[in-house]
Design a protein around this motif. Structure first.
Motif, PDB file in Angstrom:
ATOM      1  N   SER A  79      30.781 107.303  64.379  1.00  0.00           N
ATOM      2  CA  SER A  79      31.889 107.164  65.690  1.00  0.00           C
ATOM      3  C   SER A  79      31.122 106.720  66.769  1.00  0.00           C
ATOM      4  O   SER A  79      31.437 105.986  67.905  1.00  0.00           O
ATOM      5  N   LEU A  80      30.300 107.735  67.391  1.00  0.00           N
ATOM      6  CA  LEU A  80      29.764 107.653  68.728  1.00  0.00           C
ATOM      7  C   LEU A  80      28.956 106.427  68.521  1.00  0.00           C
ATOM      8  O   LEU A  80      28.822 105.814  69.916  1.00  0.00           O
ATOM      9  N   LEU A  81      28.087 105.994  67.613  1.00  0.00           N
ATOM     10  CA  LEU A  81      27.151 104.698  67.524  1.00  0.00           C
ATOM     11  C   LEU A  81      28.233 103.538  67.883  1.00  0.00           C
ATOM     12  O   LEU A  81      27.961 102.606  68.524  1.00  0.00           O
ATOM     13  N   LEU A  82      29.183 103.386  67.219  1.00  0.00           N
ATOM     14  CA  LEU A  82      30.108 102.356  67.177  1.00  0.00           C
ATOM     15  C   LEU A  82      30.894 102.303  68.487  1.00  0.00           C
ATOM     16  O   LEU A  82      30.890 101.215  68.959  1.00  0.00           O
ATOM     17  N   LEU A  83      31.184 103.244  69.044  1.00  0.00           N
ATOM     18  CA  LEU A  83      31.854 103.387  70.422  1.00  0.00           C
ATOM     19  C   LEU A  83      30.674 102.788  71.489  1.00  0.00           C
ATOM     20  O   LEU A  83      31.013 102.158  72.234  1.00  0.00           O
ATOM     21  N   ALA A  84      29.524 103.491  71.351  1.00  0.00           N
ATOM     22  CA  ALA A  84      28.703 102.914  72.322  1.00  0.00           C
ATOM     23  C   ALA A  84      28.213 101.359  72.047  1.00  0.00           C
ATOM     24  O   ALA A  84      28.111 100.795  73.218  1.00  0.00           O
ATOM     25  N   CYS A  85      28.386 100.815  70.833  1.00  0.00           N
ATOM     26  CA  CYS A  85      28.078  99.440  70.566  1.00  0.00           C
ATOM     27  C   CYS A  85      29.204  98.494  71.335  1.00  0.00           C
ATOM     28  O   CYS A  85      29.129  97.726  72.094  1.00  0.00           O
ATOM     29  N   LEU A  86      30.291  99.130  71.114  1.00  0.00           N
ATOM     30  CA  LEU A  86      31.590  98.463  71.870  1.00  0.00           C
ATOM     31  C   LEU A  86      31.793  98.757  73.200  1.00  0.00           C
ATOM     32  O   LEU A  86      32.207  97.368  73.927  1.00  0.00           O
ATOM     33  N   LEU A  87      31.273  99.770  73.654  1.00  0.00           N
ATOM     34  CA  LEU A  87      31.115  99.820  75.221  1.00  0.00           C
ATOM     35  C   LEU A  87      30.330  98.871  75.735  1.00  0.00           C
ATOM     36  O   LEU A  87      30.409  98.390  76.854  1.00  0.00           O
ATOM     37  N   ALA A 128      32.842  82.722  69.638  1.00  0.00           N
ATOM     38  CA  ALA A 128      31.940  82.831  68.469  1.00  0.00           C
ATOM     39  C   ALA A 128      30.745  83.781  68.674  1.00  0.00           C
ATOM     40  O   ALA A 128      30.685  84.528  67.901  1.00  0.00           O
ATOM     41  N   PHE A 129      30.412  83.922  69.876  1.00  0.00           N
ATOM     42  CA  PHE A 129      29.428  84.926  70.311  1.00  0.00           C
ATOM     43  C   PHE A 129      29.824  86.191  70.347  1.00  0.00           C
ATOM     44  O   PHE A 129      29.070  87.211  69.631  1.00  0.00           O
ATOM     45  N   GLY A 130      31.218  86.402  70.591  1.00  0.00           N
ATOM     46  CA  GLY A 130      31.715  87.753  70.703  1.00  0.00           C
ATOM     47  C   GLY A 130      31.751  88.465  69.457  1.00  0.00           C
ATOM     48  O   GLY A 130      31.437  89.695  69.021  1.00  0.00           O
ATOM     49  N   LEU A 131      32.074  87.448  68.342  1.00  0.00           N
ATOM     50  CA  LEU A 131      32.257  87.824  66.936  1.00  0.00           C
ATOM     51  C   LEU A 131      31.039  88.054  66.232  1.00  0.00           C
ATOM     52  O   LEU A 131      30.860  89.301  65.348  1.00  0.00           O
ATOM     53  N   LEU A 132      30.139  87.317  66.623  1.00  0.00           N
ATOM     54  CA  LEU A 132      28.789  87.560  66.125  1.00  0.00           C
ATOM     55  C   LEU A 132      28.250  88.852  66.616  1.00  0.00           C
ATOM     56  O   LEU A 132      27.508  89.691  65.839  1.00  0.00           O
ATOM     57  N   LEU A 133      28.368  89.128  67.768  1.00  0.00           N
ATOM     58  CA  LEU A 133      27.926  90.389  68.317  1.00  0.00           C
ATOM     59  C   LEU A 133      28.610  91.596  67.753  1.00  0.00           C
ATOM     60  O   LEU A 133      28.013  92.708  67.547  1.00  0.00           O
ATOM     61  N   MET A 134      29.994  91.575  67.449  1.00  0.00           N
ATOM     62  CA  MET A 134      30.701  92.688  66.757  1.00  0.00           C
ATOM     63  C   MET A 134      30.097  92.893  65.158  1.00  0.00           C
ATOM     64  O   MET A 134      30.087  93.858  64.759  1.00  0.00           O
ATOM     65  N   LEU A 135      29.790  91.692  64.581  1.00  0.00           N
ATOM     66  CA  LEU A 135      29.268  91.777  63.224  1.00  0.00           C
ATOM     67  C   LEU A 135      27.933  92.344  63.002  1.00  0.00           C
ATOM     68  O   LEU A 135      27.759  93.282  62.145  1.00  0.00           O
ATOM     69  N   LEU A 136      27.080  91.765  64.185  1.00  0.00           N
ATOM     70  CA  LEU A 136      25.561  92.335  64.119  1.00  0.00           C
ATOM     71  C   LEU A 136      25.626  94.175  64.589  1.00  0.00           C
ATOM     72  O   LEU A 136      24.987  94.924  63.884  1.00  0.00           O
ATOM     73  N   THR A 137      26.716  94.572  65.521  1.00  0.00           N
ATOM     74  CA  THR A 137      26.863  95.884  65.679  1.00  0.00           C
ATOM     75  C   THR A 137      26.935  96.820  64.481  1.00  0.00           C
ATOM     76  O   THR A 137      26.752  97.837  64.298  1.00  0.00           O
TER      77      THR A 137
END
Length: 683
Positions: free
Chosen positions: A13-21, A320-329
């Motif tokens: 959860s912390l890793l995902l939160l850090a990626c989203l932030l 598209a860049f945002g979606l790709l970044l979320m998928l990679l995260t």
């Protein structure tokens, strides 16, 4: 088991939160990057458009001006204006002028007989230039342009005006017709103002507004023709009555605009950019100078209207860049938890148990993967770290002590060396005659002295007597400390030579310096790698007699009034050359108001520009002509700025010395400063 699962879930959860932030600053950085890219492309677009427009303006203007000059310089034109009543001469002129008319853009030409004031216009219709259209009068305000042009020192003038008598709005190219120093009249051609504006404004991009102004900011060409100051080049209007660019910008932007115009005029061919409010709207202004017209091209770019970035693809790409970044995260988070976090958590718990003294809970060395290898290496390393640490700390303390001692010694030596060189620089500056120059010449001299290092091998001399004064510059072989030591010896030799020969015979002084130098530094007793030669130029100025006596060794004396450049050449061999020579005096009349300049080869040889070539004689002479009429302090600043622009990031190669002087402003009938046989090519 539940605790371990909870810990793993918390880590994920912390890793995902850090990626989203991380997406938030990434988005801000991306937006900032887009803005920076837009501003970069805007500046480059405005600069390239301005340069292109400058070339589009210069091409027809240069052609029309060249044709006008050929018409004015024609022998047939001058013969007719010397006897305008002669029908034979008039017929020859009209026949030749018809050929010029066919090549002018407006298919017309004009010529004015200065003696009578008759204005002729050849336009292919009617009398076609055989009879005057009207007669110029000094009492007519609309004719003031002609008399102002003839009274000016320039040989030509470019003027935008509307001729009420001819019902024409033109860009006129006015060239004086001269017979030696006698004014015979004015001739030239023109370009229709509307045609010139269409060519100038043709294919103007959206959001771009080009304008042409003179050096005072008066509008010469503008998309809105009602704002053009017709006849402003020579029309006797008050400044407040002329449409000017300064009135269109905000009050706080007028001084930056003035500086940008000044910088562009100092560096023709370059573009100066600034942000300003034009008629209340933010614009990016690009300023370029056209020396052929003595006008400035100003383009105003509206960043909101200019098509710099296409918005049609911007938002889809951003999404598209945002979606790709979320998928990679998400993929990164799962892989990290599965392959790294879980095994490292086990390793951490085992290491904590060992640290607490529980040796039964050993490290997971039984694994055959990277984590197992890491555990085995960690166990072996822990047993050796303590011993290595003790030895290393002892060695570090010893090495640190040695390094501190060595560093302290180096700092002391460097400070002593730097202090010695600074002291040497103070001593060298003490031999420069600045106080004597200030006392005797005051504002009538200028010096640009730039040693390559703190000290150098260049210096200048001055000695005043009751009859006049002697000025000169000296360039000793070498630079830095060796060159500075040579200047001390050279100064002593010069003082001895002046005491022996006096200041009024520069050639005798050079000969005595050459003789003393060969005695003190015999070449047959020195290594071949050591150079002891000196370049020197000495000028004796006798204001009472109105003469200047010059002798030089590889240094020339240049004189200019802004229109002519003349040179007294020194001998081509330096003092101390292996083959002795005889130096001779060159005597020339002394003219007030002319600027006399001596320059060492350090300026001419300075490498720069894109090709790495030297500053050169052509650029140097062009600066002499351009700056001759300016105050000497401004001349020195102009030379230093030109040198800095040419040099760029390249290092200074040699010591540089420039010494200029002049008398008071010129008298009406003063003679030419230099004899014709000593005149250099000003081009």
């Amino acid at each position: 088991m539940a605790a371990r699962l909870g810990l793993r879930g918390k880590s994920v959860s912390l890793l995902l939160l850090a990626c989203l932030l991380a997406l938030i600053p990434a988005g801000l950085i991306g937006w900032k990057a887009v803005a920076e890219v837009r501003d970069h492309f805007a500046g480059a677009f405005a600069e390239q458009y301005t340069l292109l427009q400058m070339q589009r303006v210069i091409a027809p203007v240069t052609r029309e001006l060249a044709l006008s000059r050929r018409l004015a310089d024609s022998i047939v034109t001058r013969e007719w204006l010397r006897a305008p009543e002669d029908p034979t001469r008039q017929a020859r002129f009209l026949a030749e002028a018809e050929g010029f008319r066919q090549h002018f853009a407006s298919r017309s030409y004009f010529i004015v007989d200065h003696a009578s004031g008759d204005y002729y216009l050849g336009d292919g219709g009617g009398d076609n230039g055989t009879e005057p259209r009207y007669r110029l009068s000094q009492e007519a305000p609309d004719h003031a342009w002609y008399f102002a042009t003839m009274d000016s020192t320039s040989t030509y003038d470019i003027n935008v005006s509307a001729d009420q008598a001819l019902d024409l709005a033109m860009v006129w190219f006015n060239v004086k017709v001269m017979d030696n120093d006698t004014l015979l009249g004015l001739a030239g051609g023109g370009i229709d103002l509307q045609q010139f504006i269409r060519r100038f404004l043709g294919n103007t991009p959206s959001g771009m507004t080009p304008m042409l102004v003179d050096s005072r900011g008066t509008l010469q060409v503008h998309p809105d023709t009602s704002r053009i100051a017709l006849g402003s080049g020579r029309h006797p209007l008050e400044d407040g009555d002329r449409p000017r660019i300064q009135a269109l910008v905000g009050e706080s932007d007028r001084e930056p605009l003035r500086r940008a115009m000044h910088d562009a005029m100092r560096r023709p061919g370059t573009v100066v950019a600034l942000e300003a409010e034009l008629e209340g709207e933010p614009r990016l202004l690009s300023v370029g100078y056209l020396p052929e017209l003595q006008w400035l091209l100003i383009t105003a770019l509206d960043l909101q209207a200019a098509p710099l970035l296409d918005r049609r693809w911007f938002w889809p790409m951003a999404l598209a860049f945002g979606l790709l970044l979320m998928l990679l995260t998400a993929s990164f988070a799962y892989s990290t938890h599965r392959l790294i976090l879980t095994p490292l958590q086990r390793l951490k718990l085992s290491a904590q148990a060992i640290a607490e003294g529980d040796y039964h809970s050993g490290l997971p060395t039984e694994r055959r993967d990277e984590i197992g290898e890491l555990s085995r290496t960690f166990a072996h390393m822990a047993s050796q770290v303590e011993g290595y640490t003790r030895d290393l700390e002892a060695q570090v303390r010893e090495r640190t002590r040695d390094l501190e001692q060595t560093h302290a010694q180096m700092v002391t030596a460097h400070r002593q060396l730097e202090a010695s060189i600074q002291y040497a620089g103070i001593i060298q500056q003490a031999i420069l005659p600045d106080d004597a120059l200030d006392q005797h010449l005051r504002h009538r001299y200028g010096v640009l002295w730039k040693p390559r290092d703190v000290v150098g091998g260049d210096f200048y001399v001055f000695q005043a007597t009751e009859r006049g004064y002697l000025l000169g510059i000296v360039d000793c072989a070498g630079h830095g400390v060796p060159g500075a030591l040579m200047t001390m010896l050279a100064r002593a030799i010069i003082d001895h030579a002046l005491a022996q020969k006096g200041a009024e015979d520069p050639a005798a002084v050079l000969a005595e310096i050459d003789r003393q130098g060969r005695l003190l530094l015999p070449q047959d007793q020195l290594p071949a790698s050591i150079a002891t030669s000196m370049d020197m130029g000495l000028a004796w100025v006798d204001p009472g007699a109105g003469t200047l006596t010059y002798a030089g060794a590889k240094i020339d004396l240049h004189a200019s009034d802004g229109e002519r450049l003349e040179t007294l050449a020194g001998h081509r061999r330096a003092l101390g050359h292996r083959r002795p020579t005889r130096y001779e005096n060159r005597v020339a009349p002394l003219r007030r108001g002319w600027t006399y300049t001596l320059c060492s080869d350090g300026l001419l040889d300075q490498a720069g520009s894109n090709d790495g070539f030297g500053f050169g004689n052509r650029r140097f002479r062009a600066l002499l002509l351009a700056q001759a009429g300016q105050p000497l302090a401004e001349q020195m600043a102009a030379f230093e700025a030109a040198l800095r622009d040419h040099q760029g990031d390249l290092p200074q190669r040699d010591d540089i010395t420039l010494l200029a002087f002049r008398l008071e402003p010129p008298l009406p009938d003063a003679p030419s400063p230099l004899p014709p046989e000593e005149t250099g090519d000003a081009r």
